[in-house]
Structure formats: C-alpha cells, structure tokens
Design an enzyme around this catalytic site. Structure first.
Site, mmCIF file in Angstrom:
data_model
loop_
_atom_site.group_PDB
_atom_site.id
_atom_site.type_symbol
_atom_site.label_atom_id
_atom_site.label_comp_id
_atom_site.label_asym_id
_atom_site.label_seq_id
_atom_site.Cartn_x
_atom_site.Cartn_y
_atom_site.Cartn_z
ATOM 1 N N ASP A 53 -34.000 -55.266 -75.427
ATOM 2 C CA ASP A 53 -33.700 -54.064 -74.674
ATOM 3 C C ASP A 53 -32.541 -54.392 -73.756
ATOM 4 O O ASP A 53 -32.314 -55.548 -73.408
ATOM 5 C CB ASP A 53 -34.923 -53.647 -73.853
ATOM 6 C CG ASP A 53 -35.126 -52.154 -73.882
ATOM 7 O OD1 ASP A 53 -34.220 -51.440 -73.413
ATOM 8 O OD2 ASP A 53 -36.171 -51.712 -74.359
ATOM 9 N N ASP A 91 -30.826 -48.815 -73.095
ATOM 10 C CA ASP A 91 -31.657 -47.877 -72.341
ATOM 11 C C ASP A 91 -30.801 -46.772 -71.723
ATOM 12 O O ASP A 91 -29.709 -47.034 -71.208
ATOM 13 C CB ASP A 91 -32.363 -48.657 -71.225
ATOM 14 C CG ASP A 91 -33.405 -47.842 -70.492
ATOM 15 O OD1 ASP A 91 -34.402 -47.467 -71.128
ATOM 16 O OD2 ASP A 91 -33.226 -47.605 -69.281
ATOM 17 N N GLU A 121 -30.281 -45.249 -76.770
ATOM 18 C CA GLU A 121 -31.267 -44.213 -76.459
ATOM 19 C C GLU A 121 -30.548 -42.995 -75.897
ATOM 20 O O GLU A 121 -30.062 -43.019 -74.768
ATOM 21 C CB GLU A 121 -32.281 -44.735 -75.433
ATOM 22 C CG GLU A 121 -33.395 -43.735 -75.161
ATOM 23 C CD GLU A 121 -34.125 -43.969 -73.840
ATOM 24 O OE1 GLU A 121 -35.254 -43.497 -73.717
ATOM 25 O OE2 GLU A 121 -33.568 -44.593 -72.936
ATOM 26 N N HIS A 181 -42.575 -46.212 -76.438
ATOM 27 C CA HIS A 181 -43.397 -46.428 -75.249
ATOM 28 C C HIS A 181 -43.293 -45.264 -74.259
ATOM 29 O O HIS A 181 -43.865 -45.324 -73.184
ATOM 30 C CB HIS A 181 -42.988 -47.734 -74.585
ATOM 31 C CG HIS A 181 -41.556 -47.736 -74.142
ATOM 32 N ND1 HIS A 181 -40.495 -47.603 -75.020
ATOM 33 C CD2 HIS A 181 -41.004 -47.809 -72.914
ATOM 34 C CE1 HIS A 181 -39.373 -47.616 -74.341
ATOM 35 N NE2 HIS A 181 -39.652 -47.734 -73.066
ATOM 36 N N ASP A 182 -42.537 -44.225 -74.610
ATOM 37 C CA ASP A 182 -42.343 -43.077 -73.718
ATOM 38 C C ASP A 182 -42.989 -41.779 -74.206
ATOM 39 O O ASP A 182 -43.006 -40.797 -73.471
ATOM 40 C CB ASP A 182 -40.843 -42.799 -73.526
ATOM 41 C CG ASP A 182 -40.129 -43.904 -72.752
ATOM 42 O OD1 ASP A 182 -40.783 -44.586 -71.952
ATOM 43 O OD2 ASP A 182 -38.910 -44.067 -72.966
HETATM 44 O O1 TEU Z 1 -36.447 -43.836 -70.808
HETATM 45 C C1 TEU Z 1 -35.589 -42.789 -70.500
HETATM 46 C C2 TEU Z 1 -36.182 -41.494 -70.377
HETATM 47 O O2 TEU Z 1 -35.478 -40.517 -70.411
HETATM 48 C C3 TEU Z 1 -37.652 -41.427 -70.133
HETATM 49 O O3 TEU Z 1 -37.799 -41.239 -68.790
HETATM 50 C C4 TEU Z 1 -38.308 -40.344 -70.910
HETATM 51 O O4 TEU Z 1 -37.664 -39.133 -70.760
HETATM 52 C C5 TEU Z 1 -39.701 -40.178 -70.424
HETATM 53 O O5 TEU Z 1 -40.339 -41.408 -70.457
HETATM 54 C C6 TEU Z 1 -40.450 -39.213 -71.298
HETATM 55 O O6 TEU Z 1 -41.796 -39.234 -70.969
HETATM 56 C C7 TEU Z 1 -36.009 -45.142 -70.649
HETATM 57 C C8 TEU Z 1 -37.121 -46.103 -70.989
HETATM 58 O O7 TEU Z 1 -37.461 -45.963 -72.351
HETATM 59 C C9 TEU Z 1 -38.271 -45.850 -70.070
HETATM 60 O O8 TEU Z 1 -39.391 -46.620 -70.404
HETATM 61 C C10 TEU Z 1 -37.794 -46.162 -68.670
HETATM 62 O O9 TEU Z 1 -38.799 -45.848 -67.755
HETATM 63 C C11 TEU Z 1 -36.525 -45.382 -68.318
HETATM 64 O O10 TEU Z 1 -35.562 -45.426 -69.348
HETATM 65 C C12 TEU Z 1 -35.871 -45.967 -67.093
HETATM 66 O O11 TEU Z 1 -35.273 -47.181 -67.401
#
Ligand code: TEU
Ligand code: CA
Length: 528
Positions: free
Chosen positions: A98, A200, A264, A325-326
C-alpha cells in the site's frame, strides 16, 4: 506498448491485522502472511496487495503513517518483510505494498516539526491556513470521516487540513520537497524488491490553490449519504495537477522491471478511461468498483463492462473489484449465489481481478457490538456511517476457538458462521465457495483464452443473462451469468459447447441442445 506480466495476474488483498497471527498477540502480522503463502499459491493467485504495514499509531490502522521507511513493530520488522518477499517470489507471487501519499500521521516527525512553529523547514510540507477574520475555519471543505476538514492548532494559531481523520494531516503536494521525498520512499521499497504499489486515495493529492468553497451537492440525501457527500468536491478531487503527478509517480515504478501501480479512485467511466490515457502504460491501472456501485442487473453491468473494455482497448488492463477493507462484504450485499456468480464473472473477464481476503470463503459482514468498535469512521459518526470493522474480522482457517487465526482472542470478533465457513471445512466440501474459487482460478490459469483472450460481448436475447466470449488464437471460452432468481433460458452461439464449470459445481459436460437453461443466479463457463 511494452508487455508485462500483470495482465494475467490475479491479486489477493490481505488486511495484515486480520490474516494470520504468528506470535499470539491477537493481531495478524507479516510472518503470519509468510506462513500462508502455500495456501495462496494453491488457491491460484499470483500477486498480493498488503494493506498498509508502515509504522503507525494505528488511529486508522496503518493509513496514518508515522514512518514510511519502517514496518510497524506490531507486524514485524524489515527482516520479516524481506523474507516474505523472498518466499513470495519463489512461488511466483508478486507483492504490492500500500502507499499512502495524501496524508501522514500527526505523529510523523515531519508533522511534529511542521506544527512546532510557523518558521521551520517542514511548515510548508502540510497545508496550513489562517482562521477567517471572524476566527472560523478557512473554508467549507469537509473531512471524509465527518465534520470540517480543518483542525485548529493552538500552538501556532492556524488550521491544518485533514481530508480524513484529524490525526491524518494532508501533505502539501505543491511543495517540491514533498514530491522528492515521496519518490525517494518509493525507490527505497522498489529497490528492496517490492513489485509496486496500491496508491491510497490517489485523486486527493492537490487542492485548489485559492481554497475556494465547494458547492452543495444537489443530489445529497441527508439520511442516506455521509456528510462528506453534501458537497461537490470540485476543488479537492481529481485536479489536473493530481493527474499529472500520478503520471510522474508512475514513472518511478517504470524505472524497474515488471512492476505495477494501481490507484484507488472513485469516479465515472470517462474519467477512468482518461486516467489510462494520461498514464499510458500497461504497468498502470485504476481500480474499477463498478460491480459494487451499479445495480446487480445484467443490463446495467453489461453496459458498463462492454464500454469499459472497448474504451480502454486491448493495450491496457481493466480491473474488477468485489470488495475491500472499506466496503460491505459482497455476500452480505448480494446474497450467496449472486456472489458466486459475481466471482465467476470477475475471474473470467479480461483484466486483473482483486480478491479481498475471505471472499474465497464467502465471508460475511459481522455486526460489531458498540464496545468493540475500532474504526474511526464509526467512532466519529456515532455509528451512523458504515463502520468498516464488520469486513475486517479475522480470516477463518478452521473451526477451533479462534478460527486458527490466533492462539488468543483476536483484535476483532470472529464472523458468526466461522465454524462452518473456514478453510479446513470448505476444503472438504466439494461445492464450497473455496472450491468454486479454486476451480475457476484453475481454469483461468490453464486456458489461454481466459488470461490473454479478447473480450467479445454476447448479445443474449434474454435481458436477465449477461454473456461474453473470451477468444485467443485457437481457443474460445464462453461465459453466461443469470442475474435473476428464476430459471432462464438462453440461446447459445453456434458450436459444440461443453459446460466446464457451473457456480453450483454440480454439472459438467456436453450440451446437446442449442438452448441452455440456467438455474437461479447460476453462472457457467463453457468451452468447445
Ligand atoms: O479509503 C478512501 C476512502 O475514500 C474511504 O474513506 C472510503 O470512502 C470509505 O472507507 C468507505 O466506507 C482509503 C483507505 O482504503 C481507507 O482504509 C483509509 O481509511 C482512507 O483511505 C484514508 O487513508
Ligand atoms: Ca501478531
């Protein structure tokens, strides 16, 4: 166009905290991943993406980095990491790290210095603004994690910008020293043997130099969307400077052989295609979340896939994601049989699939009791936004007390069905999710048409069925998916077709008629 190996790879995302705990502290770690490489090889994947393992105070579980040159002691050390790389490469498994370039942790030495005074060489590494004359925040920008994106810092009497948690101050990408340092960090890991990065929030890097207020989003629904979506992010997302910077960062990847960068981004088709054009290398692709964002309807999905594949063209690789994971787990979102069909499509379409750990078991969301909530989104918004803990529960290896994940109580509770849904029991069950994934991946890895073939849309007359062919020189593979929960009939193209695999894993063999009946939510792979 310089060819690389990524178009035939399948990437598996590991959330390291939750994959396998090797030292009995309830938290997954690097050596835990290394122990499971044979499982991953046997599954049929050939690349990994590790969610952030950098040193971090873990307010956002690694997405708040306090040292980009170290792995966090919770996960191990650099020796463990080098060993993971070596063992993975021995098995022809590439490793993507990442990369979190938009923000650091407030604990990072750069930010500590930056906030210490108005005059120091790190002040301008972050985005500081004076309060408005009435003392209020500099503008209306919002944090993804709730509330204003500005945080007042007593020490110097100015606000700093944080697009995510208050503990994640945004870096100032308009400062060339920041850019130089980030490139140095990338080279540090690439030289170590890392095969590339998942970048990210790649669309966030540059912010409007005039700090203009963002306009209201007319489509915002107060009870349905998070507060962040009440504005249109025209001054903070996808600025032209950001796109050009991604091209420059990608050029660092291309200084090394057969590396890859995946970004992303959450955006619409034309902009995705535009980014492919700007970066213009096979070693680059943005994530495509269309399976998650579009309705589970054959027509909607087909329209997107047909256009996407055609617009980016054969020189570039599409990507397909069913979870991360989101996001809510795909089985919880669509249902089990639908998720099986989605997996079959994802793994047979042209391009690079990203499998989120546990998807191959059919893992579900796990409701987390209030006192066990860990995710800052859930904590900040008092449970009104979808917290991400439900999709980060420990990997289910067997039916023992802690699911074979750890010897002690894991950092998050186990998913409710782990006793029947785990690697050990699913290995023995011929029709399990796990065996479905293995069978599809085996076909994918042995049939040239599935790794290298063109994508050719099929005009099925049945609106509930999505069909396509993958064609390489001497071979054709034909895929059909029933998006409805009823039986569906579909006319086959000319040829002698055999069923190679059904998502129900209950039938193979020659088809005698020119019409095939698909079971509810069934998807099939046919060969000649
Ligand atoms: O996620 C980016 C992001 O836009 C997320 O906040 C997403 O919209 C949200 O989780 C939806 O439920 C990235 C990473 O994947 C995330 O784990 C991090 O928390 C975030 O960036 C900040 O670095
Ligand atoms: Ca551990």
């Amino acid at each position: 166009m310089k060819k690389n190996s990524w178009g035939s790879r399948v990437v598996y995302q590991i959330y390291p905290r939750s994959f396998n705990d090797s030292n009995g502290d309830g938290i997954g770690d690097i050596n835990g991943v290394t122990e499971k490489l044979d499982y991953l090889k046997d599954l049929g994947i050939n690349a990994l993406w590790l969610s952030s393992i950098y040193r971090s105070p873990m307010h956002d579980f690694g997405y708040d980095v306090s040292d980009y040159y170290q792995v966090d002691p919770l996960f191990g050390n650099l020796v463990d990491f080098d060993n993971l790389l070596k063992q993975a490469h021995k098995r022809n498994i590439k490793v993507l790290m990442d990369f979190v370039p938009n923000h650091t942790s407030e604990d990072h030495a750069w930010f500590q210095k930056s906030r210490s005074s108005k005059r120091n060489d790190k002040r301008d590494w972050y985005i500081w603004k004076k309060p408005k004359s009435n003392g209020s925040v500099p503008n209306n920008w919002l944090s993804h994690f709730g509330g204003s994106a500005w945080k007042f810092d007593e020490k110097t009497g100015e606000y700093y910008l944080h697009s995510f948690d208050v503990s994640q101050p945004d870096l100032n990408w308009r400062n060339p020293d920041v850019v130089k340092e980030i490139k140095k960090i990338m080279r540090f890991w690439l030289k170590r043997g890392v095969d590339g990065f998942r970048v990210d929030v790649a669309y966030y890097l540059f912010k409007d130099p005039f700090f203009r207020d963002e306009p209201d989003n007319p489509d915002y629904k107060i009870n349905k969307n998070s507060q962040y979506h009440s504005l249109l992010h025209i001054y903070t997302l996808a600025l032209p400077e950001t796109l050009q910077m991604l091209k420059k960062l990608h050029a660092v990847i291309d200084e090394y052989e057969d590396r890859f960068m995946v970004c992303e981004i959450y955006t619409f088709l034309k902009e995705i295609v535009n980014l492919y054009r700007i970066i213009d290398r096979q070693s680059f692709a943005p994530f495509n979340f269309s399976f998650l964002s579009l309705p589970w309807k054959a027509q909607d999905q087909k329209l997107f896939i047909d256009e996407f594949d055609e617009m980016i063209g054969d020189d570039y690789f599409p990507t397909y994601v069913l979870g991360s994971h989101d996001f809510p787990r795909i089985v919880s979102k669509l249902g089990e049989n639908q998720a099986r069909a989605a997996a079959l499509l994802q793994l047979t379409l042209r391009g690079i699939p990203f499998i989120y750990y546990g998807e191959e078991l059919g893992m579900k969301n796990r409701d987390i009791p209030k006192e066990k909530i860990k995710d800052p989104i859930a904590l900040n918004t008092n449970g009104t936004a979808f917290g991400r803990d439900p999709v980060r529960t420990p990997m289910q290896w067997d039916n023992s007390k802690h699911a074979g994940f750890s010897d002690v109580e894991p950092w998050l509770p186990l998913e409710n069905e782990f006793r029947s849904r785990n690697v050990a029991t699913e290995t023995k069950d011929k029709t399990s999710f796990l065996n479905l994934y293995k069978s599809i991946l085996k076909l994918r890895n042995t049939r040239k048409s599935l790794t290298e073939g063109k994508y050719i849309p099929y005009a099925s007359k049945n609106p509930d069925v999505l069909g396509f062919t993958r064609r390489s020189h001497a071979e054709e593979t034909f895929i059909l998916a029933n998006f409805s929960t009823e039986l569906q009939e579909v006319a086959l193209p000319k040829g002698h077709w055999k069923i190679l695999l059904s998502t129900r894993l209950d039938r193979v063999g020659e088809i005698k008629k020119s019409i095939l009946t698909l079971q509810p939510s069934e998807a099939v792979i046919l060969g000649e």
